[in-house]
Write an enzyme that holds these catalytic residues in place. Sequence first.
Site, PDB file in Angstrom:
ATOM      1  N   CYS A 160      -0.693   4.346   2.186  1.00 46.95           N
ATOM      2  CA  CYS A 160      -0.888   4.400   3.043  1.00 46.95           C
ATOM      3  C   CYS A 160      -0.437   3.348   3.783  1.00 46.95           C
ATOM      4  O   CYS A 160       1.439   2.780   4.045  1.00 46.95           O
ATOM      5  CB  CYS A 160      -2.403   4.955   4.067  1.00 46.95           C
ATOM      6  SG  CYS A 160      -3.770   3.683   3.189  1.00 46.95           S
ATOM      7  N   SER A 161      -1.190   2.012   4.669  1.00 44.08           N
ATOM      8  CA  SER A 161      -0.573   0.726   5.391  1.00 44.08           C
ATOM      9  C   SER A 161      -1.625  -0.663   5.665  1.00 44.08           C
ATOM     10  O   SER A 161      -1.799  -0.934   5.907  1.00 44.08           O
ATOM     11  CB  SER A 161       0.179   1.430   6.323  1.00 44.08           C
ATOM     12  OG  SER A 161      -0.917   1.549   7.689  1.00 44.08           O
ATOM     13  N   CYS A 162      -3.005  -0.322   4.225  1.00 51.32           N
ATOM     14  CA  CYS A 162      -3.419  -0.973   3.761  1.00 51.32           C
ATOM     15  C   CYS A 162      -3.645  -2.503   3.916  1.00 51.32           C
ATOM     16  O   CYS A 162      -2.495  -3.025   3.355  1.00 51.32           O
ATOM     17  CB  CYS A 162      -4.999  -0.821   3.043  1.00 51.32           C
ATOM     18  SG  CYS A 162      -5.081   1.096   2.920  1.00 51.32           S
ATOM     19  N   CYS A 179       0.495  -1.281   0.022  1.00 51.06           N
ATOM     20  CA  CYS A 179      -0.187   0.164   0.169  1.00 51.06           C
ATOM     21  C   CYS A 179       0.669   1.421   0.229  1.00 51.06           C
ATOM     22  O   CYS A 179       1.479   1.686   0.951  1.00 51.06           O
ATOM     23  CB  CYS A 179      -0.963  -0.209   1.173  1.00 51.06           C
ATOM     24  SG  CYS A 179      -2.184   1.591   1.178  1.00 51.06           S
TER      25      CYS A 179
END
Lengths: 214, 211
Positions: free
Chosen positions: B118-120, B115
Amino acid sequence: MDGPHDLGGKDGFGAIDIDAPPFREDWERRQWALSKNVPSGPNTIDFWRHGIENMDHAAYLTQPYFIKWCLNEIAHRIDQGMFTMDEILTGIPESRTDPPASPLDMEGTLARLRANNVDFRTQMATPPAFSPGDRVRTLNTPVSGHTRLPSYARGHEGTVIAHHGGHLYADAGAQGEHRGEHLYTVEFTAAELWGSDDPDSNCLDLWEPYLVRA
Amino acid sequence: MSSYDGKKLGRLHRHLHSHLPSDPELRVKALESLAVEKGLVAQETIDTWIEMYSEKVGPMRGAQVVARSWTDPAFRERLLADAGQAIKEFGYEGHATEHLKAVENTSDTHNLVTCTLCSCYPFALLGMSPLWYRSQAYRARAVREPREVLKEFGVTLPATAQIRVWDSTAELRYLVVPQRPAGTEGWDEDALARLVTRNSMIGTDRDLRVT
């Protein structure tokens, strides 16, 4: 927005710390739990993400991951009027919720976790502009607000490999507007994006407003 | 009600960052104390949530799903058709799993998930993401030089094999289904699940070791 969060393809970050565990410190665990259990007002996940994108850029690159979350949770709750800046800086509440929150047991937290399964699909009145197999080009226009088209994939040609129907559109969600747009998975060759000779590809999930027919 | 004003959020962030104590533990404590004092959450709920994420939610869930896809062809079909629905058979749905997509490795294809914005991550299925997944180095490099990244994780692919890098830019989340290792014929689901590593379900591990 063109902020430091848009990291895809940026050079110079060095080796990956592959042994790093999910949590190193207790406060990281607590922040994770707080983020998922302190109720919030009617903000969208998109505006939540946009908050982090707007934090001080040097802080974005240097603050620990869960501190970015912590600052963002506080900032959003001040924005929503749930906290005041004075309350968070002094630790003294000016108002309380009545009655106070009752604790959840393990069964309750497991139920809360399951209930967090949010469906982002929407009914679309208009048919999709593209179908799997179509060649498309992404827009090459910078967006100052929230967007989910990363800069590395702007202005490139790819192939639609899936259509997912209508999904809540992130760019509108960050402005408080719950509106769907057709969502696609688009595959770009590594040659197209990176000038690479490898037979690899990048797949991104992109909404229709990001795309034109190639 | 949110203002939906990104610049306002930026001002609040800057003010908080310069006025809260710099110690991260104290910052989190400031949020927790105020939320508890205001009656928004009970401290016990925070403790229980942490216990849940250390004992009941984690990569063992994803491993069970992968193992079933190896042993039950009908389940494999359901998983590949709609993974978000298929994992409900286990009650594993939750944060970021409704639009889950399962992508299978084959002998000449490899899948890698990231991701960049962001950091999905499919939290309810795989637990908290490893810190490297959220790191700036991984988010920057996985899309551009996946072969170099895989080498750092000890994975080397034949030059002819194709890597597909999935960037979680919308609300779809990805589960990599690694290949079933040879020499496991007749193994039951639980024994197979023990071979499935967290990294193999993200794509930074490939050939599972039979132990």
